[in-house]
Motif scaffolding. Sequence first.
Motif, PDB file in Angstrom:
ATOM      1  N   ILE A 173      32.355 -30.377 -45.257  1.00 57.62           N
ATOM      2  CA  ILE A 173      32.161 -29.084 -45.925  1.00 57.62           C
ATOM      3  C   ILE A 173      31.125 -29.144 -47.040  1.00 57.62           C
ATOM      4  O   ILE A 173      30.912 -28.168 -47.735  1.00 57.62           O
ATOM      5  N   MET A 174      30.476 -30.302 -47.223  1.00 59.37           N
ATOM      6  CA  MET A 174      29.508 -30.337 -48.318  1.00 59.37           C
ATOM      7  C   MET A 174      28.229 -29.622 -47.890  1.00 59.37           C
ATOM      8  O   MET A 174      27.651 -29.916 -46.860  1.00 59.37           O
ATOM      9  N   PRO A 175      27.780 -28.627 -48.661  1.00 55.87           N
ATOM     10  CA  PRO A 175      26.541 -27.916 -48.312  1.00 55.87           C
ATOM     11  C   PRO A 175      25.306 -28.741 -48.691  1.00 55.87           C
ATOM     12  O   PRO A 175      25.360 -29.534 -49.620  1.00 55.87           O
ATOM     13  N   ALA A 188      18.268 -44.296 -50.326  1.00 55.73           N
ATOM     14  CA  ALA A 188      18.105 -43.453 -49.140  1.00 55.73           C
ATOM     15  C   ALA A 188      19.425 -42.781 -48.763  1.00 55.73           C
ATOM     16  O   ALA A 188      19.454 -41.596 -48.398  1.00 55.73           O
ATOM     17  N   TYR A 189      20.529 -43.525 -48.906  1.00 50.66           N
ATOM     18  CA  TYR A 189      21.838 -42.942 -48.578  1.00 50.66           C
ATOM     19  C   TYR A 189      22.169 -41.786 -49.516  1.00 50.66           C
ATOM     20  O   TYR A 189      22.635 -40.726 -49.088  1.00 50.66           O
ATOM     21  N   LEU A 190      21.907 -41.981 -50.808  1.00 50.55           N
ATOM     22  CA  LEU A 190      22.240 -40.924 -51.782  1.00 50.55           C
ATOM     23  C   LEU A 190      21.397 -39.670 -51.535  1.00 50.55           C
ATOM     24  O   LEU A 190      21.910 -38.551 -51.579  1.00 50.55           O
ATOM     25  N   ALA A 219      26.776 -47.820 -56.656  1.00 58.52           N
ATOM     26  CA  ALA A 219      26.935 -49.182 -56.143  1.00 58.52           C
ATOM     27  C   ALA A 219      27.357 -49.156 -54.670  1.00 58.52           C
ATOM     28  O   ALA A 219      26.764 -49.817 -53.837  1.00 58.52           O
ATOM     29  N   ARG A 220      28.370 -48.354 -54.349  1.00 58.99           N
ATOM     30  CA  ARG A 220      28.879 -48.428 -52.981  1.00 58.99           C
ATOM     31  C   ARG A 220      27.914 -47.812 -51.968  1.00 58.99           C
ATOM     32  O   ARG A 220      28.018 -48.086 -50.767  1.00 58.99           O
ATOM     33  N   ALA A 221      26.973 -47.033 -52.447  1.00 56.41           N
ATOM     34  CA  ALA A 221      25.987 -46.418 -51.548  1.00 56.41           C
ATOM     35  C   ALA A 221      25.194 -47.477 -50.786  1.00 56.41           C
ATOM     36  O   ALA A 221      24.729 -47.234 -49.671  1.00 56.41           O
ATOM     37  N   THR A 251      26.735 -27.118 -59.299  1.00 54.48           N
ATOM     38  CA  THR A 251      28.135 -26.756 -59.013  1.00 54.48           C
ATOM     39  C   THR A 251      28.927 -27.903 -58.374  1.00 54.48           C
ATOM     40  O   THR A 251      29.947 -27.665 -57.728  1.00 54.48           O
ATOM     41  N   CYS A 252      28.467 -29.127 -58.545  1.00 57.67           N
ATOM     42  CA  CYS A 252      29.124 -30.283 -57.909  1.00 57.67           C
ATOM     43  C   CYS A 252      30.588 -30.409 -58.342  1.00 57.67           C
ATOM     44  O   CYS A 252      31.447 -30.822 -57.561  1.00 57.67           O
ATOM     45  N   GLU A 253      30.862 -30.045 -59.604  1.00 56.92           N
ATOM     46  CA  GLU A 253      32.205 -30.263 -60.150  1.00 56.92           C
ATOM     47  C   GLU A 253      33.266 -29.334 -59.570  1.00 56.92           C
ATOM     48  O   GLU A 253      34.448 -29.550 -59.780  1.00 56.92           O
ATOM     49  N   ILE A 254      32.817 -28.314 -58.837  1.00 58.61           N
ATOM     50  CA  ILE A 254      33.812 -27.466 -58.178  1.00 58.61           C
ATOM     51  C   ILE A 254      34.523 -28.305 -57.107  1.00 58.61           C
ATOM     52  O   ILE A 254      35.700 -28.096 -56.827  1.00 58.61           O
ATOM     53  N   CYS A 255      33.832 -29.246 -56.516  1.00 62.12           N
ATOM     54  CA  CYS A 255      34.442 -30.095 -55.481  1.00 62.12           C
ATOM     55  C   CYS A 255      34.669 -31.540 -55.932  1.00 62.12           C
ATOM     56  O   CYS A 255      35.662 -32.147 -55.565  1.00 62.12           O
ATOM     57  N   HIS A 256      33.734 -32.108 -56.677  1.00 60.40           N
ATOM     58  CA  HIS A 256      33.827 -33.523 -57.069  1.00 60.40           C
ATOM     59  C   HIS A 256      34.283 -33.671 -58.509  1.00 60.40           C
ATOM     60  O   HIS A 256      33.893 -32.885 -59.373  1.00 60.40           O
ATOM     61  N   LYS A 257      35.086 -34.746 -58.765  1.00 63.41           N
ATOM     62  CA  LYS A 257      35.394 -35.123 -60.136  1.00 63.41           C
ATOM     63  C   LYS A 257      35.073 -36.603 -60.251  1.00 63.41           C
ATOM     64  O   LYS A 257      35.448 -37.376 -59.372  1.00 63.41           O
ATOM     65  N   ALA A 290      25.110 -36.058 -42.101  1.00 64.05           N
ATOM     66  CA  ALA A 290      24.621 -37.233 -41.373  1.00 64.05           C
ATOM     67  C   ALA A 290      25.664 -38.354 -41.425  1.00 64.05           C
ATOM     68  O   ALA A 290      25.873 -39.061 -40.453  1.00 64.05           O
ATOM     69  N   VAL A 291      26.310 -38.498 -42.567  1.00 63.00           N
ATOM     70  CA  VAL A 291      27.419 -39.450 -42.706  1.00 63.00           C
ATOM     71  C   VAL A 291      28.557 -38.686 -43.366  1.00 63.00           C
ATOM     72  O   VAL A 291      28.369 -38.082 -44.417  1.00 63.00           O
ATOM     73  N   ILE A 292      29.722 -38.717 -42.728  1.00 59.86           N
ATOM     74  CA  ILE A 292      30.873 -38.044 -43.316  1.00 59.86           C
ATOM     75  C   ILE A 292      31.813 -39.112 -43.862  1.00 59.86           C
ATOM     76  O   ILE A 292      32.280 -39.965 -43.115  1.00 59.86           O
ATOM     77  N   VAL A 293      32.068 -39.065 -45.155  1.00 61.95           N
ATOM     78  CA  VAL A 293      32.978 -40.035 -45.767  1.00 61.95           C
ATOM     79  C   VAL A 293      34.363 -39.870 -45.134  1.00 61.95           C
ATOM     80  O   VAL A 293      34.864 -38.749 -45.020  1.00 61.95           O
ATOM     81  N   GLU A 294      34.945 -40.993 -44.725  1.00 59.57           N
ATOM     82  CA  GLU A 294      36.219 -40.964 -44.015  1.00 59.57           C
ATOM     83  C   GLU A 294      37.295 -40.254 -44.828  1.00 59.57           C
ATOM     84  O   GLU A 294      37.402 -40.450 -46.033  1.00 59.57           O
TER      85      GLU A 294
HETATM   86  C1  HEC Z   1      32.038 -27.522 -51.263  1.00 55.22           C
HETATM   87  C2  HEC Z   1      32.389 -28.781 -51.836  1.00 55.22           C
HETATM   88  C3  HEC Z   1      31.259 -29.718 -52.269  1.00 55.22           C
HETATM   89  C4  HEC Z   1      30.237 -29.455 -53.154  1.00 55.22           C
HETATM   90  C5  HEC Z   1      29.917 -28.151 -53.873  1.00 55.22           C
HETATM   91  C6  HEC Z   1      29.516 -30.691 -53.290  1.00 55.22           C
HETATM   92  N1  HEC Z   1      30.074 -31.670 -52.495  1.00 55.22           N
HETATM   93 FE1  HEC Z   1      29.440 -33.610 -52.323  1.00 55.22          FE
HETATM   94  N2  HEC Z   1      30.834 -33.920 -50.859  1.00 55.22           N
HETATM   95  C7  HEC Z   1      31.802 -33.028 -50.482  1.00 55.22           C
HETATM   96  C8  HEC Z   1      32.643 -33.630 -49.466  1.00 55.22           C
HETATM   97  C9  HEC Z   1      33.856 -32.981 -48.803  1.00 55.22           C
HETATM   98  C10 HEC Z   1      32.129 -34.925 -49.232  1.00 55.22           C
HETATM   99  C11 HEC Z   1      32.668 -35.954 -48.238  1.00 55.22           C
HETATM  100  C12 HEC Z   1      32.283 -35.572 -46.824  1.00 55.22           C
HETATM  101  C13 HEC Z   1      30.854 -35.919 -46.519  1.00 55.22           C
HETATM  102  O1  HEC Z   1      30.557 -37.103 -46.506  1.00 55.22           O
HETATM  103  O2  HEC Z   1      30.046 -34.990 -46.323  1.00 55.22           O
HETATM  104  C14 HEC Z   1      30.980 -35.081 -50.131  1.00 55.22           C
HETATM  105  C15 HEC Z   1      30.188 -36.227 -50.227  1.00 55.22           C
HETATM  106  C16 HEC Z   1      29.257 -36.461 -51.222  1.00 55.22           C
HETATM  107  C17 HEC Z   1      28.556 -37.712 -51.446  1.00 55.22           C
HETATM  108  C18 HEC Z   1      28.771 -38.999 -50.682  1.00 55.22           C
HETATM  109  C19 HEC Z   1      29.885 -39.732 -51.403  1.00 55.22           C
HETATM  110  C20 HEC Z   1      30.216 -41.101 -50.886  1.00 55.22           C
HETATM  111  O3  HEC Z   1      31.218 -41.642 -51.380  1.00 55.22           O
HETATM  112  O4  HEC Z   1      29.520 -41.642 -50.025  1.00 55.22           O
HETATM  113  C21 HEC Z   1      27.738 -37.528 -52.533  1.00 55.22           C
HETATM  114  C22 HEC Z   1      26.820 -38.556 -53.162  1.00 55.22           C
HETATM  115  C23 HEC Z   1      27.916 -36.160 -52.980  1.00 55.22           C
HETATM  116  N3  HEC Z   1      28.842 -35.544 -52.161  1.00 55.22           N
HETATM  117  C24 HEC Z   1      27.277 -35.599 -54.071  1.00 55.22           C
HETATM  118  C25 HEC Z   1      27.347 -34.247 -54.416  1.00 55.22           C
HETATM  119  C26 HEC Z   1      26.562 -33.639 -55.480  1.00 55.22           C
HETATM  120  C27 HEC Z   1      25.631 -34.387 -56.404  1.00 55.22           C
HETATM  121  C28 HEC Z   1      26.876 -32.310 -55.481  1.00 55.22           C
HETATM  122  C29 HEC Z   1      26.291 -31.197 -56.340  1.00 55.22           C
HETATM  123  C30 HEC Z   1      24.872 -30.955 -56.188  1.00 55.22           C
HETATM  124  C31 HEC Z   1      27.854 -32.090 -54.427  1.00 55.22           C
HETATM  125  N4  HEC Z   1      28.114 -33.293 -53.820  1.00 55.22           N
HETATM  126  C32 HEC Z   1      28.425 -30.861 -54.133  1.00 55.22           C
HETATM  127  C33 HEC Z   1      31.986 -31.744 -50.963  1.00 55.22           C
HETATM  128  C34 HEC Z   1      31.143 -31.097 -51.857  1.00 55.22           C
END
Ligand code: HEC
Length: 267
Positions: free
Chosen positions: A118-120, A98-100, A85-87, A63-69, A109-113
């Motif tokens: 809110i990422m689960p 390790a970061y990914l 690359a930027r990781a 379900t990553c695409e609900i939040c990420h594009k 652990a790290v919140i992107v500025e």
């Molecule tokens: C509810 C929304 C949500 C969902 C669902 C979600 N993410 Fe995220 N994600 C975020 C947000 C907001 C951030 C930035 C804040 C943080 O760093 O936690 C983030 C950060 C990340 C980062 C770090 C990006 C960076 O530039 O350093 C990665 C990698 C990532 N997500 C991958 C995923 C993947 C893969 C999935 C699906 C399995 C996923 N996310 C699902 C909201 C979400």
Amino acid sequence: MRLPVGVKVAIVAIVVMGSYSGYANYIPQIESKPPQELSLEGGNVTPAQLIKAGDEIYKTKGTCEICHKIGQKGTRAPDLAGVGARAAKAKPGMTAKAYLIESLINPNAVIVEGYPPIMPAVDKPPIALNRSEVWALTAFLQAQGGTVDVALNDIPATVGAGGGGGGAAAAAVTMPGDAKVGKTIYMGKGGCLACHKAKDIPGTPVGPDLSQIAKIQTPDYIMKKILDPKGMGTVAGFPPGVMPQTFGQTLTAKEYTDLVAFMLTLK
Ligand code: HEC
Ligand code: HEC
């Protein structure tokens, strides 16, 4: 499912590598049980197969695409184009790999500025990916501009343990409330539809579409967000301070519990 049958068969083949009878037995099972559980433990997989499997998880079960594009800025979560690359530079002293992995299993652990926390964790309910799936997903992320070198052993053995594909663990967190009554609170006293759409209940786009909120967020987040919207951070791409801070005072405990029970049906 967007992938052609051939690709799905390839994934099945990976799963049962080297076991002909296993192959024969496995097909009906995987066909009759969507969302599929991918297991690559002990499997001999090429990076290309791994990336393909990760791509599918990214678009479906993850379900990553609900939040990420990918390739699109200004959405509620960071653009993942080039993340492989930027990781490498995201956290001093930490490799890209390790970061990914950390971003997936311990996202706070790290919140992107510029984004709220809110990422689960993807190996916990509601997403609840298993270890193989986290492995494939990490390869897919590395492939976004980086080098794919992740091995199964890089993923901690505890990842996804006890998740049982999410079903069992997710069922453990049911609310005592009445979801039907909760729907009337949502549309009536709560006035949530003034700012949110939720499945068949029309609303305005002032706030995020909540149609799939229980698919991407934990009950804990949903419960806290209603009582303390500011305290839970502002969803990127939406204005802060617009969601009322007063539901904790205006809703009775019963109304609140029923409302949360309804929210948990939105998946
Ligand atoms: C509810 C929304 C949500 C969902 C669902 C979600 N993410 Fe995220 N994600 C975020 C947000 C907001 C951030 C930035 C804040 C943080 O760093 O936690 C983030 C950060 C990340 C980062 C770090 C990006 C960076 O530039 O350093 C990665 C990698 C990532 N997500 C991958 C995923 C993947 C893969 C999935 C699906 C399995 C996923 N996310 C699902 C909201 C979400
Ligand atoms: C006046 C408009 C408004 C009303 C009324 C409102 N919200 Fe919101 N809500 C927002 C906005 C704007 C956001 C996104 C910004 C933020 O995170 O605060 C939001 C965010 C949320 C989120 C987080 C969504 C996500 O994707 O992470 C949830 C859950 C939520 N609202 C539930 C509710 C519920 C339940 C009600 C009714 C009891 C409600 N809201 C009433 C404006 C509103």
